[in-house]
Design an enzyme around this catalytic site. Structure first.
Site, PDB file in Angstrom:
ATOM      1  N   GLY A  12       0.815  -1.215   0.000  1.00 33.85           N
ATOM      2  CA  GLY A  12       0.000   0.000   0.000  1.00 33.85           C
ATOM      3  C   GLY A  12       0.851   1.269   0.000  1.00 33.85           C
ATOM      4  N   SER A 131      -6.981   5.368  12.958  1.00 38.18           N
ATOM      5  CA  SER A 131      -7.398   6.391  11.993  1.00 38.18           C
ATOM      6  C   SER A 131      -8.230   7.507  12.630  1.00 38.18           C
ATOM      7  CB  SER A 131      -8.245   5.714  10.912  1.00 38.18           C
ATOM      8  OG  SER A 131      -8.918   6.677  10.138  1.00 38.18           O
ATOM      9  N   GLU A 133     -10.687   8.671  11.304  1.00 38.94           N
ATOM     10  CA  GLU A 133     -12.099   8.321  11.044  1.00 38.94           C
ATOM     11  C   GLU A 133     -12.807   7.881  12.320  1.00 38.94           C
ATOM     12  OE1 GLU A 133     -14.486   7.761   8.298  1.00 38.94           O
ATOM     13  OE2 GLU A 133     -13.286   9.420   7.580  1.00 38.94           O
ATOM     14  N   TYR A 154     -15.932   0.746   8.337  1.00 38.98           N
ATOM     15  CA  TYR A 154     -14.468   0.856   8.410  1.00 38.98           C
ATOM     16  C   TYR A 154     -14.025   1.409   9.759  1.00 38.98           C
ATOM     17  CZ  TYR A 154      -9.871   3.059   7.722  1.00 38.98           C
ATOM     18  OH  TYR A 154      -8.572   3.473   7.868  1.00 38.98           O
ATOM     19  N   LYS A 158     -11.924  -0.068  12.956  1.00 38.31           N
ATOM     20  CA  LYS A 158     -10.688   0.559  13.455  1.00 38.31           C
ATOM     21  C   LYS A 158     -10.773   0.836  14.964  1.00 38.31           C
ATOM     22  CE  LYS A 158      -7.757   1.069   9.953  1.00 38.31           C
ATOM     23  NZ  LYS A 158      -6.416   0.463   9.930  1.00 38.31           N
ATOM     24  N   ARG A 189      -0.842   7.453  -3.539  1.00 35.27           N
ATOM     25  CA  ARG A 189      -2.167   7.262  -2.956  1.00 35.27           C
ATOM     26  C   ARG A 189      -3.025   6.440  -3.908  1.00 35.27           C
ATOM     27  NH1 ARG A 189      -5.372   6.698   1.412  1.00 35.27           N
ATOM     28  NH2 ARG A 189      -6.285   8.667   2.112  1.00 35.27           N
TER      29      ARG A 189
HETATM   30  P1  NAP Z   1      -3.735   1.246   1.267  1.00 42.39           P
HETATM   31  O1  NAP Z   1      -2.877   1.952   0.275  1.00 42.39           O
HETATM   32  O2  NAP Z   1      -5.157   1.004   0.952  1.00 42.39           O
HETATM   33  O3  NAP Z   1      -3.018  -0.160   1.597  1.00 42.39           O
HETATM   34  C1  NAP Z   1      -3.676  -1.173   2.290  1.00 42.39           C
HETATM   35  C2  NAP Z   1      -2.769  -2.390   2.336  1.00 42.39           C
HETATM   36  O4  NAP Z   1      -3.446  -3.447   3.036  1.00 42.39           O
HETATM   37  C3  NAP Z   1      -2.402  -2.952   0.947  1.00 42.39           C
HETATM   38  O5  NAP Z   1      -1.064  -3.368   0.970  1.00 42.39           O
HETATM   39  C4  NAP Z   1      -3.332  -4.143   0.820  1.00 42.39           C
HETATM   40  O6  NAP Z   1      -2.852  -5.149  -0.054  1.00 42.39           O
HETATM   41  C5  NAP Z   1      -3.315  -4.639   2.263  1.00 42.39           C
HETATM   42  N1  NAP Z   1      -4.391  -5.576   2.558  1.00 42.39           N
HETATM   43  C6  NAP Z   1      -5.706  -5.466   2.245  1.00 42.39           C
HETATM   44  N2  NAP Z   1      -6.373  -6.564   2.637  1.00 42.39           N
HETATM   45  C7  NAP Z   1      -5.471  -7.390   3.198  1.00 42.39           C
HETATM   46  C8  NAP Z   1      -5.539  -8.683   3.756  1.00 42.39           C
HETATM   47  N3  NAP Z   1      -6.688  -9.370   3.801  1.00 42.39           N
HETATM   48  N4  NAP Z   1      -4.403  -9.250   4.259  1.00 42.39           N
HETATM   49  C9  NAP Z   1      -3.226  -8.579   4.199  1.00 42.39           C
HETATM   50  N5  NAP Z   1      -3.088  -7.348   3.643  1.00 42.39           N
HETATM   51  C10 NAP Z   1      -4.207  -6.771   3.154  1.00 42.39           C
HETATM   52  O7  NAP Z   1      -3.692   2.006   2.676  1.00 42.39           O
HETATM   53  P2  NAP Z   1      -2.693   3.150   3.189  1.00 42.39           P
HETATM   54  O8  NAP Z   1      -3.239   4.473   2.771  1.00 42.39           O
HETATM   55  O9  NAP Z   1      -1.298   2.788   2.870  1.00 42.39           O
HETATM   56  O10 NAP Z   1      -2.956   3.067   4.760  1.00 42.39           O
HETATM   57  C11 NAP Z   1      -2.211   2.148   5.584  1.00 42.39           C
HETATM   58  C12 NAP Z   1      -3.020   1.839   6.830  1.00 42.39           C
HETATM   59  O11 NAP Z   1      -3.255   3.045   7.551  1.00 42.39           O
HETATM   60  C13 NAP Z   1      -4.382   1.218   6.610  1.00 42.39           C
HETATM   61  O12 NAP Z   1      -4.635   0.337   7.678  1.00 42.39           O
HETATM   62  C14 NAP Z   1      -5.339   2.395   6.682  1.00 42.39           C
HETATM   63  O13 NAP Z   1      -6.619   1.963   7.078  1.00 42.39           O
HETATM   64  C15 NAP Z   1      -4.655   3.242   7.739  1.00 42.39           C
HETATM   65  N6  NAP Z   1      -4.857   4.689   7.650  1.00 42.39           N
HETATM   66  C16 NAP Z   1      -4.623   5.335   6.484  1.00 42.39           C
HETATM   67  C17 NAP Z   1      -4.753   6.723   6.434  1.00 42.39           C
HETATM   68  C18 NAP Z   1      -4.503   7.487   5.164  1.00 42.39           C
HETATM   69  O14 NAP Z   1      -4.912   8.658   5.097  1.00 42.39           O
HETATM   70  N7  NAP Z   1      -3.795   6.928   4.189  1.00 42.39           N
HETATM   71  C19 NAP Z   1      -5.116   7.434   7.590  1.00 42.39           C
HETATM   72  C20 NAP Z   1      -5.324   6.723   8.778  1.00 42.39           C
HETATM   73  C21 NAP Z   1      -5.173   5.349   8.800  1.00 42.39           C
HETATM   74  P3  NAP Z   1      -3.200  -5.125  -1.651  1.00 42.39           P
HETATM   75  O15 NAP Z   1      -2.171  -4.209  -2.273  1.00 42.39           O
HETATM   76  O16 NAP Z   1      -3.029  -6.540  -2.053  1.00 42.39           O
HETATM   77  O17 NAP Z   1      -4.596  -4.609  -1.800  1.00 42.39           O
HETATM   78  O1  G4F Z   2     -10.488  10.292   0.098  1.00 39.58           O
HETATM   79  P1  G4F Z   2     -11.570   9.688   0.888  1.00 39.58           P
HETATM   80  O2  G4F Z   2     -12.188   8.438   0.362  1.00 39.58           O
HETATM   81  O3  G4F Z   2     -10.957   9.478   2.351  1.00 39.58           O
HETATM   82  P2  G4F Z   2     -11.623   9.240   3.785  1.00 39.58           P
HETATM   83  O4  G4F Z   2     -12.999   8.736   3.683  1.00 39.58           O
HETATM   84  O5  G4F Z   2     -11.408  10.492   4.571  1.00 39.58           O
HETATM   85  O6  G4F Z   2     -10.719   8.062   4.367  1.00 39.58           O
HETATM   86  C1  G4F Z   2      -9.298   8.081   4.252  1.00 39.58           C
HETATM   87  O7  G4F Z   2      -8.755   8.733   5.369  1.00 39.58           O
HETATM   88  C2  G4F Z   2      -8.974   8.062   6.635  1.00 39.58           C
HETATM   89  C3  G4F Z   2      -8.317   8.912   7.728  1.00 39.58           C
HETATM   90  O8  G4F Z   2      -9.232   9.876   8.171  1.00 39.58           O
HETATM   91  C4  G4F Z   2      -8.354   6.681   6.563  1.00 39.58           C
HETATM   92  F1  G4F Z   2      -8.507   6.050   7.765  1.00 39.58           F
HETATM   93  C5  G4F Z   2      -9.011   5.886   5.452  1.00 39.58           C
HETATM   94  O9  G4F Z   2      -8.365   4.616   5.349  1.00 39.58           O
HETATM   95  C6  G4F Z   2      -8.812   6.634   4.127  1.00 39.58           C
HETATM   96  O10 G4F Z   2      -7.437   6.656   3.825  1.00 39.58           O
HETATM   97  O11 G4F Z   2     -12.749  10.745   1.114  1.00 39.58           O
HETATM   98  C7  G4F Z   2     -12.524  12.023   1.657  1.00 39.58           C
HETATM   99  C8  G4F Z   2     -13.799  12.863   1.525  1.00 39.58           C
HETATM  100  C9  G4F Z   2     -15.045  12.152   2.051  1.00 39.58           C
HETATM  101  O12 G4F Z   2     -15.785  13.044   2.830  1.00 39.58           O
HETATM  102  C10 G4F Z   2     -15.834  11.803   0.796  1.00 39.58           C
HETATM  103  O13 G4F Z   2     -17.254  11.771   0.980  1.00 39.58           O
HETATM  104  O14 G4F Z   2     -14.042  13.105   0.140  1.00 39.58           O
HETATM  105  C11 G4F Z   2     -15.413  12.932  -0.107  1.00 39.58           C
HETATM  106  N1  G4F Z   2     -15.594  12.622  -1.546  1.00 39.58           N
HETATM  107  C12 G4F Z   2     -16.301  13.387  -2.416  1.00 39.58           C
HETATM  108  N2  G4F Z   2     -16.292  12.810  -3.640  1.00 39.58           N
HETATM  109  C13 G4F Z   2     -15.141  11.542  -2.197  1.00 39.58           C
HETATM  110  C14 G4F Z   2     -15.563  11.660  -3.513  1.00 39.58           C
HETATM  111  N3  G4F Z   2     -14.373  10.492  -1.784  1.00 39.58           N
HETATM  112  C15 G4F Z   2     -14.029   9.548  -2.697  1.00 39.58           C
HETATM  113  N4  G4F Z   2     -13.245   8.510  -2.315  1.00 39.58           N
HETATM  114  N5  G4F Z   2     -14.449   9.623  -4.004  1.00 39.58           N
HETATM  115  C16 G4F Z   2     -15.227  10.655  -4.458  1.00 39.58           C
HETATM  116  O15 G4F Z   2     -15.586  10.695  -5.638  1.00 39.58           O
END
Ligand code: NAP
Ligand code: G4F
Length: 337
Positions: A12, A131, A133, A154, A158, A189
């Site tokens: 990821g 998160s 969230e 989700y 978490k 991303r």
């Molecule tokens: P991401 O790009 O969606 O990556 C998710 C990873 O989890 C991928 O490597 C995916 O593998 C793996 N995965 C999914 N299902 C799995 C399973 N059944 N067994 C093992 N691995 C699995 O997420 P990210 O943005 O890097 O975020 C990393 C972590 O931080 C996640 O837990 C997310 O919920 C959390 N988080 C993210 C944010 C954010 O803003 N990015 C904020 C707060 C928390 P594949 O490549 O095979 O799909």
């Molecule tokens: O980019 P989003 O899908 O991120 P969201 O829902 O904030 O979640 C991400 O951040 C979390 C941390 O707070 C992580 F835990 C989670 O794993 C993930 O990385 O959406 C952001 C906002 C939402 O309010 C959504 O309703 O954008 C709004 N949005 C509007 N149009 C959309 C869209 N989101 C997505 N994905 N696609 C749209 O077309």
């Protein structure tokens, strides 16, 4: 002696940046990947296929957060000093369509991993990817003392993982921490999260490949930081003397509409001419505003964000324009042949 780390979710966004960070620090990095019918290692291929010396420090293993036995076996074999649990079904909108699967991987998967650490009897430090969230309906600014009010399958999963991590710390004395990270983005991303969907859309509109971008709620406010900086905070949490939980955020709230403005303007475009509303991107229950207060991380981890949302939008738009022009050039070469 060089340290060893295991990363779930290594394919990821965060897993790829964390791998680079740990390899730079001299770690041996083991990544857990799940079997996929198509390639899922695009973000780490440059490390895995890099110089031989680097390859020996970066090893991949097939397993799954759904498979507790595989996790125990892996931990017994590797005996890592640090485990980073980044694996998850991480898409909030998708979690409404697949609530049981999300609960199984994003929630129970964490407990399978914590149990596997306990069962294998190894002395390891565990980072749990919690998160912002989880704060959901509770208004900003949010910090470590803000109560949780999750608004999606989700974030419910978490919250379960968050409390399980705290419980393993209290019950078994495990060095287990929660990083409560606010949204963080980058050119790596996933394409279906809103920032990347926008910046990728800008690149395609600029290149004349599409005219419109369809989005849902533009009023939502998020605190968008830069992913490479956030993985540094994860690592710092595991280097502390005692385990604790930390919010990681920029403290700046920006609406989706504002991020659109930044991104389109960076490419010399007016977003109003290109964006259409599509109700299918709305969520059954939305999180209106997330803006973090990372004072504790700044004071105790010495961590401070640098890149803010306007600059972030520029970094991502530039990267998407570059990537698209490379793809188009590659396609042109193939047609010429
Ligand atoms: P991401 O790009 O969606 O990556 C998710 C990873 O989890 C991928 O490597 C995916 O593998 C793996 N995965 C999914 N299902 C799995 C399973 N059944 N067994 C093992 N691995 C699995 O997420 P990210 O943005 O890097 O975020 C990393 C972590 O931080 C996640 O837990 C997310 O919920 C959390 N988080 C993210 C944010 C954010 O803003 N990015 C904020 C707060 C928390 P594949 O490549 O095979 O799909
Ligand atoms: O980019 P989003 O899908 O991120 P969201 O829902 O904030 O979640 C991400 O951040 C979390 C941390 O707070 C992580 F835990 C989670 O794993 C993930 O990385 O959406 C952001 C906002 C939402 O309010 C959504 O309703 O954008 C709004 N949005 C509007 N149009 C959309 C869209 N989101 C997505 N994905 N696609 C749209 O077309």
């Amino acid at each position: 002696m060089a340290k060893t780390a295991l990363i779930t979710g290594v394919t990821g966004q965060d897993g790829s940046y964390l791998s680079e960070l740990l390899l730079d620090k001299g770690y041996t990095v083991h990544g857990l990947i799940r079997r996929s019918s198509s390639f899922n290692t695009e973000r780490i291929d440059h490390i895995y296929q890099g110089p031989e010396e680097e390859n020996r420090s970066f090893l991949l293993h097939h397993a799954d957060l759904a498979d507790g036995v595989a996790l125990v076996n892996l931990l017994r074999d590797i005996r890592p000093d640090e485990v980073y649990n980044l694996g998850a079904q991480s898409h909030v909108r998708v979690s409404f369509d697949a609530p049981l699967y999300t609960g199984d991987i994003t929630g129970l998967g964490t407990v399978r991993l914590l149990e596997a650490v306990r069962a294998s009897g190894i002395d390891t430090r565990v980072y749990q990817a919690s998160s912002s969230e989880m704060f959901g309906a509770n208004p900003p600014p949010q910090n470590e003392r803000t109560p949780f009010h999750p608004r999606s399958p989700y974030s419910v999963a978490k919250v379960y993982s968050y409390w399980s991590t705290v419980n393993y710390r209290e019950a078994y004395g495990m060095f287990a921490v929660n990083g409560i990270l606010f949204n963080h983005e980058s050119p790596r991303r996933g394409e279906t999260f809103v920032t990347r969907k926008i910046t990728r859309g800008v690149a395609r509109i600029k290149a004349g490949l599409q005219t419109h971008l369809h989005l849902g709620n533009l009023d939502a406010v998020r605190d968008w930081g830069y992913a490479p900086e956030y993985v540094e905070a994860m690592w710092r949490m595991l280097q502390c003397d005692a385990p604790d939980d930390y919010v990681v955020a920029t403290g700046e709230g920006v609406s989706v509409r504002q991020f659109l403005e930044y991104s389109f303007a960076h490419a010399g475009l007016d977003w109003r001419e290109h964006v259409r509303y599509d109700a299918k991107y709305e969520r059954p229950s939305e999180v209106d505003a997330l803006i973090g207060d990372a004072t504790k991380a700044e004071e105790l981890l010495g961590w401070k964000p640098v890149v803010r949302s306007r600059e972030l939008a520029g970094i991502m738009v530039d990267a998407d324009i570059r990537q698209l022009s490379d793809q188009l050039a590659g396609a042109a070469v193939r047609v010429d042949r």
